[in-house]
Design a protein around this motif. Structure first.
Motif, short mmCIF file in Angstrom:
data_model
loop_
_atom_site.label_atom_id
_atom_site.label_comp_id
_atom_site.label_asym_id
_atom_site.label_seq_id
_atom_site.Cartn_x
_atom_site.Cartn_y
_atom_site.Cartn_z
N PRO A 13 7.38 -36.42 32.94
CA PRO A 13 6.41 -37.56 31.84
C PRO A 13 5.70 -37.06 32.00
O PRO A 13 4.98 -37.83 30.50
N LEU A 14 3.84 -36.73 32.42
CA LEU A 14 3.41 -36.04 31.26
C LEU A 14 2.87 -35.38 30.48
O LEU A 14 1.92 -35.29 29.38
N LEU A 15 4.21 -34.72 30.37
CA LEU A 15 4.35 -33.75 29.19
C LEU A 15 5.58 -34.93 28.32
O LEU A 15 5.04 -34.47 26.45
N GLY A 16 6.10 -35.97 28.13
CA GLY A 16 6.67 -37.49 27.37
C GLY A 16 5.37 -37.95 26.82
O GLY A 16 5.86 -38.84 24.95
N ALA A 17 5.06 -38.77 27.51
CA ALA A 17 3.90 -40.26 27.01
C ALA A 17 3.31 -40.55 28.90
O ALA A 17 3.53 -40.01 29.52
N VAL A 18 1.72 -40.58 28.70
CA VAL A 18 0.80 -40.98 29.68
C VAL A 18 0.06 -42.02 29.31
O VAL A 18 -0.49 -41.79 28.19
N PRO A 19 0.26 -42.94 30.47
CA PRO A 19 -0.59 -44.46 29.98
C PRO A 19 -1.78 -44.19 29.39
O PRO A 19 -2.08 -42.85 30.27
N PHE A 20 -2.20 -45.20 28.81
CA PHE A 20 -4.28 -44.99 28.71
C PHE A 20 -4.22 -43.14 28.07
O PHE A 20 -5.15 -42.81 28.03
N GLY A 21 -3.58 -42.44 27.17
CA GLY A 21 -3.29 -40.96 27.83
C GLY A 21 -3.89 -40.38 26.40
O GLY A 21 -4.42 -41.58 25.27
N MET A 22 -3.34 -39.32 25.87
CA MET A 22 -4.06 -38.65 23.95
C MET A 22 -3.03 -38.99 23.19
O MET A 22 -2.06 -39.75 23.56
N GLU A 74 -4.29 -34.82 19.47
CA GLU A 74 -4.21 -34.68 20.76
C GLU A 74 -3.92 -34.30 21.39
O GLU A 74 -4.12 -32.81 21.85
N TYR A 75 -2.57 -34.55 21.53
CA TYR A 75 -1.41 -33.84 22.11
C TYR A 75 -1.37 -32.65 22.06
O TYR A 75 -1.02 -31.59 22.87
N THR A 76 -1.10 -32.69 20.94
CA THR A 76 -0.40 -30.92 20.15
C THR A 76 -1.28 -30.11 20.36
O THR A 76 -1.20 -28.42 20.90
N ALA A 77 -3.30 -30.40 20.51
CA ALA A 77 -4.04 -28.95 20.52
C ALA A 77 -3.30 -28.87 22.39
O ALA A 77 -4.22 -28.23 22.25
N GLN A 129 -4.67 -32.23 31.20
CA GLN A 129 -5.28 -32.89 30.18
C GLN A 129 -6.37 -33.47 30.26
O GLN A 129 -6.82 -34.11 29.27
N VAL A 130 -7.25 -34.24 31.67
CA VAL A 130 -8.04 -34.83 31.78
C VAL A 130 -8.99 -34.26 31.15
O VAL A 130 -9.97 -34.64 31.10
N GLU A 131 -9.25 -32.74 31.73
CA GLU A 131 -10.30 -31.33 31.34
C GLU A 131 -10.02 -31.78 29.63
O GLU A 131 -11.64 -31.64 29.77
N PHE A 132 -9.34 -31.16 29.44
CA PHE A 132 -9.15 -31.26 28.03
C PHE A 132 -9.58 -32.63 27.04
O PHE A 132 -10.87 -32.47 25.84
N ARG A 133 -9.23 -33.49 28.03
CA ARG A 133 -9.90 -34.72 27.21
C ARG A 133 -11.24 -35.07 26.84
O ARG A 133 -11.71 -35.71 26.48
N LYS A 134 -11.46 -34.88 28.31
CA LYS A 134 -13.07 -34.87 28.34
C LYS A 134 -13.66 -33.83 27.26
O LYS A 134 -15.22 -34.45 26.63
#
Length: 317
Positions: A72-81, A85-88, A297-302
């Motif tokens: 699911p991390l590759l498809g959709a994440v609650p309160f995610g990117m 941002e995901y494409t980046a 994903q978390v590190e990239f979002r930071k």
């Protein structure tokens, strides 16, 4: 196909991609799409690809959650990117490589091939004024968001798109989420459940992938691989543009249908976020692949937050 090609944005993107492959190869390469259930059940596409029953499938990888916890991390994440941002993360920050490593264990090669913006938070018959209203609610929900809703006391059912309307109409479920407003309207949810909630906290982005049997993929020439990869990358851009363009007119038509769009109050969103964080932490503790991809994903979002905070106008400007 996991989605009917008659569904605008969600299902018709693969038709654009298959046409692009044919045009780019001057007809030398042909991708032949089959509708959901025509060859294999829509929720079991990756299994069919892995087993060689079909060479490739266009699907939402979150459907693999029961067998591949990190999917699911590759498809959709609650309160995610958000989508761009995901494409980046996917193209520039190691996301694609992590996905390929994960799915290579299952003899599948995944290509990002479609992307849409946030879904609605669901269609309800009765108002959601607090999270207590979810207790005992029978609802169709998918992915990690489904785990969040389930933890709050809802009875969660996973159904493919083609089966949701009948379940909603007959009362087998009380509420549902599925996709974008234009898709949900095509499926008729607005004829039964008149309260449409936002924002799509459970899926701020929804990614679709072309899952290819790994032996079939590596049997292709570098040129053939490049043609498919390029068509899928173009499909991502086209799909996101199409999804963003279609929603405004749908919401404008809600009053005429007696549909009320409702934004969830921030306190409810904060509570959902807390529960989502708990679910994510537990999933990461229970599965190493989940932990690795989630951490990426978390590190990239930071890092991305530094740019996002300064570069963009406020949403309410």
């Amino acid at each position: 196909m996991a989605f009917a090609t008659t569904l605008e944005v969600l299902g018709d993107n693969v038709i654009w991609v298959t046409d692009a492959v044919g045009r780019s190869s001057n007809g030398a390469m042909v991708l032949e799409p089959f509708e959901p259930g025509e060859v294999v059940p829509p929720l079991n596409i990756v299994d069919a690809v892995r087993e060689g029953k079909v060479e490739a499938g266009y699907t939402w990888l979150g459907y693999d959650q029961g067998k591949i916890p990190a999917s699911p991390l590759l498809g959709a994440v609650p309160f995610g990117m958000e989508p761009w941002e995901y494409t980046a993360w996917w193209y520039q920050a190691g996301g694609r490589e992590l996905a390929e490593t994960l799915y290579a264990k299952y003899d599948v090669h995944p290509l990002l091939c479609g992307l849409i913006g946030p879904e609605t938070a669901g269609w309800f018959r009765s108002p959601i004024e607090s999270l207590d209203d979810l207790e005992g609610l029978k609802i169709r929900f998918a992915g990690l968001g489904g785990k969040v809703i389930e933890r709050l006391g809802a009875s969660v059912t996973m159904l493919p798109g083609g089966e949701i309307f009948q379940a909603l109409e007959k009362g087998a479920i009380d509420a549902t989420e599925f996709s974008l407003p234009n898709v949900d309207e095509q499926l008729g949810f607005d004829r039964i459940a008149k309260l449409n909630y936002y924002p799509g906290w459970h899926q701020p982005y929804t990614a679709a992938h072309l899952a290819v049997n790994i032996e079939e993929w590596w049997a292709l020439s570098a040129t053939e691989q490049a043609i498919i990869d390029t068509a899928c990358t173009a499909g991502v851009t086209r799909n996101l543009a199409n999804s963003e363009a279609k929603q405004g007119p749908i919401l404008a038509g809600f009053p005429g249908k007696g549909v009320t769009p409702i934004v969830l109050p921030e306190p409810i969103l904060r509570q959902l976020n807390e529960v989502a964080d708990e679910v994510m932490a537990e999933e990461a503790a229970n599965d190493e692949d989940f932990r690795i991809i989630h951490l990426s994903q978390v590190e990239f979002r930071k890092q991305y937050a530094q740019w996002k905070r300064f570069a963009y106008l406020p949403r309410d400007f």
